[in-house]
Design an enzyme around this catalytic site. Structure first.
Site, PDB file in Angstrom:
ATOM      1  N   ARG A  85       0.831  -1.197   0.000  1.00 30.83           N
ATOM      2  CA  ARG A  85       0.000   0.000   0.000  1.00 30.83           C
ATOM      3  C   ARG A  85       0.869   1.251   0.000  1.00 30.83           C
ATOM      4  O   ARG A  85       1.768   1.410   0.826  1.00 30.83           O
ATOM      5  CB  ARG A  85      -0.901   0.050   1.228  1.00 30.83           C
ATOM      6  N   ARG A  94      -6.081   1.515  -3.916  1.00 28.80           N
ATOM      7  CA  ARG A  94      -5.155   0.883  -2.986  1.00 28.80           C
ATOM      8  C   ARG A  94      -5.115  -0.623  -3.183  1.00 28.80           C
ATOM      9  O   ARG A  94      -6.117  -1.243  -3.516  1.00 28.80           O
ATOM     10  CB  ARG A  94      -5.503   1.225  -1.529  1.00 28.80           C
ATOM     11  N   ASP A  97      -6.678  -2.232   1.954  1.00 24.27           N
ATOM     12  CA  ASP A  97      -7.132  -1.369   3.051  1.00 24.27           C
ATOM     13  C   ASP A  97      -7.697  -2.293   4.123  1.00 24.27           C
ATOM     14  O   ASP A  97      -8.469  -3.203   3.813  1.00 24.27           O
ATOM     15  CB  ASP A  97      -8.230  -0.439   2.502  1.00 24.27           C
ATOM     16  N   ASP A  99      -9.675  -1.808   7.716  1.00 16.80           N
ATOM     17  CA  ASP A  99     -10.280  -0.873   8.663  1.00 16.80           C
ATOM     18  C   ASP A  99     -10.881  -1.649   9.830  1.00 16.80           C
ATOM     19  O   ASP A  99     -11.525  -2.679   9.632  1.00 16.80           O
ATOM     20  CB  ASP A  99     -11.402  -0.060   7.993  1.00 16.80           C
TER      21      ASP A  99
HETATM   22  C1  X6L Z   1     -19.726  11.945   0.366  1.00 19.37           C
HETATM   23  C2  X6L Z   1     -18.381  12.170   0.553  1.00 19.37           C
HETATM   24  C3  X6L Z   1     -20.170  10.646   0.443  1.00 19.37           C
HETATM   25  C4  X6L Z   1     -17.512  11.150   0.809  1.00 19.37           C
HETATM   26  C5  X6L Z   1     -19.293   9.613   0.707  1.00 19.37           C
HETATM   27  C6  X6L Z   1     -17.457   7.460   1.360  1.00 19.37           C
HETATM   28  C7  X6L Z   1     -15.661   8.957   1.244  1.00 19.37           C
HETATM   29  C8  X6L Z   1     -16.586   6.438   1.577  1.00 19.37           C
HETATM   30  C9  X6L Z   1     -14.773   7.926   1.461  1.00 19.37           C
HETATM   31  C10 X6L Z   1     -17.958   9.853   0.900  1.00 19.37           C
HETATM   32  C11 X6L Z   1     -17.018   8.747   1.167  1.00 19.37           C
HETATM   33  C12 X6L Z   1     -15.235   6.672   1.633  1.00 19.37           C
HETATM   34  C13 X6L Z   1     -13.759   1.858  -0.489  1.00 19.37           C
HETATM   35  C14 X6L Z   1     -14.544   2.596  -1.381  1.00 19.37           C
HETATM   36  C15 X6L Z   1     -13.172   3.900  -0.377  1.00 19.37           C
HETATM   37  C16 X6L Z   1     -13.977   0.456  -0.391  1.00 19.37           C
HETATM   38  C17 X6L Z   1     -15.691   0.718  -2.053  1.00 19.37           C
HETATM   39  C18 X6L Z   1     -14.324   5.517   1.892  1.00 19.37           C
HETATM   40  C19 X6L Z   1     -12.854   5.635   1.716  1.00 19.37           C
HETATM   41  N1  X6L Z   1     -12.921   2.700   0.141  1.00 19.37           N
HETATM   42  N2  X6L Z   1     -15.498   2.046  -2.167  1.00 19.37           N
HETATM   43  N3  X6L Z   1     -14.168   3.875  -1.287  1.00 19.37           N
HETATM   44  N4  X6L Z   1     -14.956  -0.059  -1.198  1.00 19.37           N
HETATM   45  N5  X6L Z   1     -16.626   0.133  -2.807  1.00 19.37           N
HETATM   46  O1  X6L Z   1     -13.338  -0.276   0.373  1.00 19.37           O
HETATM   47  O2  X6L Z   1     -14.745   4.452   2.278  1.00 19.37           O
HETATM   48  S1  X6L Z   1     -12.385   5.393   0.040  1.00 19.37           S
HETATM   49 MG    MG Z   2     -11.474   2.065   4.164  1.00 17.99          MG
HETATM   50 MG    MG Z   3      -8.373   2.515   5.912  1.00 15.07          MG
END
Ligand code: X6L
Ligand code: MG
Ligand code: MG
Length: 173
Positions: A85, A94, A97, A99
């Protein structure tokens, strides 16, 4: 020695995504103070947050640990780094990840490690795999099953079973 159940979310959207998740499970199981008890099926999931990137594979694993939360977090971060990563942009692609979703019933507002994970209850890519292995777990007085039922169908459309793997498969969610 106190042992605590903890749920971890695994995600990958670069390279050999399935291989990274498998390697993560293996390294968690090999880490001192962590036992991997159960793993959800894998799901192919639409990217959330930063949407112009590849779809993810996501999974949730149930572990039993005698590590303190900050030690568990450090172990997860070491495994992320060992599996390539590199942090470029926020929310960007990435290899792996990991969490921490929950650590027993601990509630923590430490900005370094907020528990339960503050955004988990809105995310289909977390709730679908979590509900596959822990539907009755309570978080803030509601079951995982209930949080899942509250998600809009458009969000659920972005979570597709990756491959039926027998036990724990939940093709009807
Ligand atoms: C508005 C603004 C709405 C930001 C949502 C949601 C930001 C999730 C970051 C958000 C917002 C994240 C994964 C991902 C990410 C994952 C899938 C995050 C961090 N990680 N999409 N996007 N799976 N499907 O593990 O979770 S970036
Ligand atoms: Mg995450
Ligand atoms: Mg994380």
């Amino acid at each position: 020695m106190t042992e605590v159940l903890s749920y971890l979310s695994l995600g990958s959207n670069m390279g050999d995504r399935e291989g990274y998740l498998r390697a993560a499970r293996e390294r968690l199981a090999a880490a001192p103070g962590i036992q991997v008890l159960r793993s959800s099926p894998l799901y192919h999931t639409r990217p959330v947050g930063k949407t112009d990137q590849a779809w993810f594979l996501n999974q949730v694993v149930e572990v039993k640990t005698n590590l303190r939360p900050e030690e568990l977090l450090a172990t997860c971060q070491r495994i992320e780094e060992a599996l390539g990563r590199v942090r470029h942009e926020r929310w960007g692609p990435r290899t792996l990840d990991i969490d921490i979703l929950t650590y027993g019933t601990l509630q923590s507002d430490d900005p370094h490690l907020t528990l339960p994970h503050p955004r988990m209850l809105e995310r289909a890519f977390v709730l679908v795999p979590l509900a596959a292995i822990a539907p009755e777990m309570q978080i803030a007085g509601k079951t995982v099953r209930k949080y899942l039922a509250a998600l809009p169908s458009e969000e659920l459309d972005g979570v597709v079973p990756y491959r039926p793997r027998g036990e724990g498969s939940n093709a009807d969610v």
